[in-house]
Design an enzyme around this catalytic site. Structure first.
Site, PDB file in Angstrom:
ATOM      1  N   ALA A 248       0.802  -1.235   0.000  1.00  0.00           N
ATOM      2  CA  ALA A 248       0.000   0.000   0.000  1.00  0.00           C
ATOM      3  C   ALA A 248       0.832   1.280   0.000  1.00  0.00           C
ATOM      4  CB  ALA A 248      -1.013   0.028   1.146  1.00  0.00           C
ATOM      5  N   ALA A 249       2.146   1.166  -0.141  1.00  0.00           N
ATOM      6  CA  ALA A 249       2.968   2.389  -0.203  1.00  0.00           C
ATOM      7  C   ALA A 249       2.585   3.197  -1.451  1.00  0.00           C
ATOM      8  CB  ALA A 249       4.446   2.031  -0.224  1.00  0.00           C
ATOM      9  N   GLY A 250       2.461   2.486  -2.576  1.00  0.00           N
ATOM     10  CA  GLY A 250       2.079   3.176  -3.820  1.00  0.00           C
ATOM     11  C   GLY A 250       0.671   3.738  -3.733  1.00  0.00           C
ATOM     12  N   ASP A 251      -0.238   2.978  -3.143  1.00  0.00           N
ATOM     13  CA  ASP A 251      -1.635   3.444  -3.020  1.00  0.00           C
ATOM     14  C   ASP A 251      -1.706   4.702  -2.158  1.00  0.00           C
ATOM     15  OD1 ASP A 251      -2.322   1.112  -4.377  1.00  0.00           O
ATOM     16  OD2 ASP A 251      -2.632  -0.010  -2.528  1.00  0.00           O
TER      17      ASP A 251
HETATM   18  O1  RIB Z   1      -1.404  -2.232  -3.473  1.00  0.00           O
HETATM   19  C1  RIB Z   1      -1.634  -3.169  -2.459  1.00  0.00           C
HETATM   20  C2  RIB Z   1      -2.904  -3.907  -2.706  1.00  0.00           C
HETATM   21  O2  RIB Z   1      -2.794  -4.659  -3.899  1.00  0.00           O
HETATM   22  C3  RIB Z   1      -3.277  -4.915  -1.640  1.00  0.00           C
HETATM   23  O3  RIB Z   1      -4.021  -4.350  -0.590  1.00  0.00           O
HETATM   24  C4  RIB Z   1      -4.013  -5.990  -2.426  1.00  0.00           C
HETATM   25  O4  RIB Z   1      -5.362  -6.108  -2.118  1.00  0.00           O
HETATM   26  C5  RIB Z   1      -3.795  -5.661  -3.899  1.00  0.00           C
HETATM   27  O5  RIB Z   1      -4.887  -5.086  -4.458  1.00  0.00           O
END
Ligand code: RIB
Length: 301
Positions: A248-251
């Site tokens: 989730a760093a990119g998110d």
């Molecule tokens: O970017 C991380 C995410 O990628 C995770 O939470 C997983 O669900 C996938 O979608």
């Protein structure tokens, strides 16, 4: 403050920590498995909400206990989940994530309800696109749906931010025309452009030549490279931290960028802020569980 709409995936993550990634044919043991809320779309919505932006999440879930995990988590960050589509005949998306001792991960996603999000769903919920200012998309929903969202958002004069993860085989060239900011990591950039992942400057030039005005390439511990029509080319570094889990760093980078743009920051200031948020995320375990509040982000405008 402007409103952020996230259109994308919701997955529940099954996470195991292992000393190293198993190779083909290898069996390794893990201490335990954690079940945590995730999904690239939901992670971005959660991060935007937790960092203080007015945020709505649009996507599809199943009618199961995993959908409840996702909804509860998003609601705890103040995200509006009232418009999520519940498909009685589908399962909520699931992701199997393996994290090694270096904090790197490998992810397998079973899309479930995410893959049912259709162009008709977008047309039926056109008011959502009208009501927001910034639209965030990723690529864990059908590519034609992403195209439809971006096209309509652009028609309505919204700011469109695309996190092209994971890069689909059939990435449509038309999509570039509707995107204001694209944020690949170096691997995704290489898949999109054919440039070597080490040659991110060339890759970014290629995306610019395809019509995207702002390209931001995230480079893990090296920071982010910006190639922007208005702001020029910049390498923005990050402070070194002990990496626990990069999930989730990119998110959270993408969401933090949107949050800062929503409150009127310049692109470069928004990238500096996003770098800081992602730096905190990699020091913590999990996807949504690793995302800080605005108060936890040491940042001076
Ligand atoms: O970017 C991380 C995410 O990628 C995770 O939470 C997983 O669900 C996938 O979608």
């Amino acid at each position: 403050m402007k409103k952020i709409l996230v259109v994308g995936s919701l997955n529940v993550d099954m996470v195991v920590r292992v000393p190293h990634m198993p190779v083909a044919g290898e069996t390794i043991l893990a201490e335990k498995a954690d079940t945590v809320p995730g999904g690239k779309g939901a992670n971005q919505a959660y991060a935007a909400g937790k960092l203080g932006a007015q945020t709505i999440m649009f996507g599809a879930v199943g009618n199961d206990r995993y959908a409840e995990i996702e909804k509860k988590s998003l609601q705890s960050a103040g995200v509006d989940v009232s418009r999520l589509i519940v498909r009685a005949d589908c399962d909520t998306g699931l992701a199997w994530i393996t994290v090694n001792d270096e904090g790197d991960n490998s992810i397998v996603v079973v899309s479930g309800a995410n893959k049912t999000l259709s162009e008709k769903d977008i047309a039926d919920n056109d008011d959502l696109l009208h009501s927001c200012d910034i639209v965030l998309c990723q690529m864990e929903i059908p590519v034609q749906t992403v195209l439809c969202v971006a096209r309509r958002a652009k028609e309505l004069g919204k700011t469109v931010i695309l996190d092209p993860a994971p890069v689909p085989k059939d990435f449509p060239a038309e999509l570039y025309a509707y995107v204001d900011i694209i944020k690949p990591n170096e691997t995704e950039l290489s898949l999109l452009t054919g440039a070597a992942s080490s040659d991110y400057e060339k890759g970014a030039d290629i995306l610019r030549s395809r019509g995207v005005k702002n390209v931001i390439v995230t480079l893990g511990g090296a920071g982010a490279f910006v190639n922007s029509e208005a702001e020029g080319k910049h390498m923005l570094t990050v402070r070194p931290v002990p990496v626990v889990d990069t999930t989730a760093a990119g998110d959270s980078f993408t969401a933090a960028l949107a949050v800062r743009l929503a409150s009127g920051s310049s692109l470069l200031q928004a990238v500096r802020y996003a770098n800081e948020v992602a730096t905190i995320v990699v020091t913590r375990k999990g996807a949504q569980t690793s995302i800080p509040t605005a108060a936890e982000v040491p940042f001076d405008d």
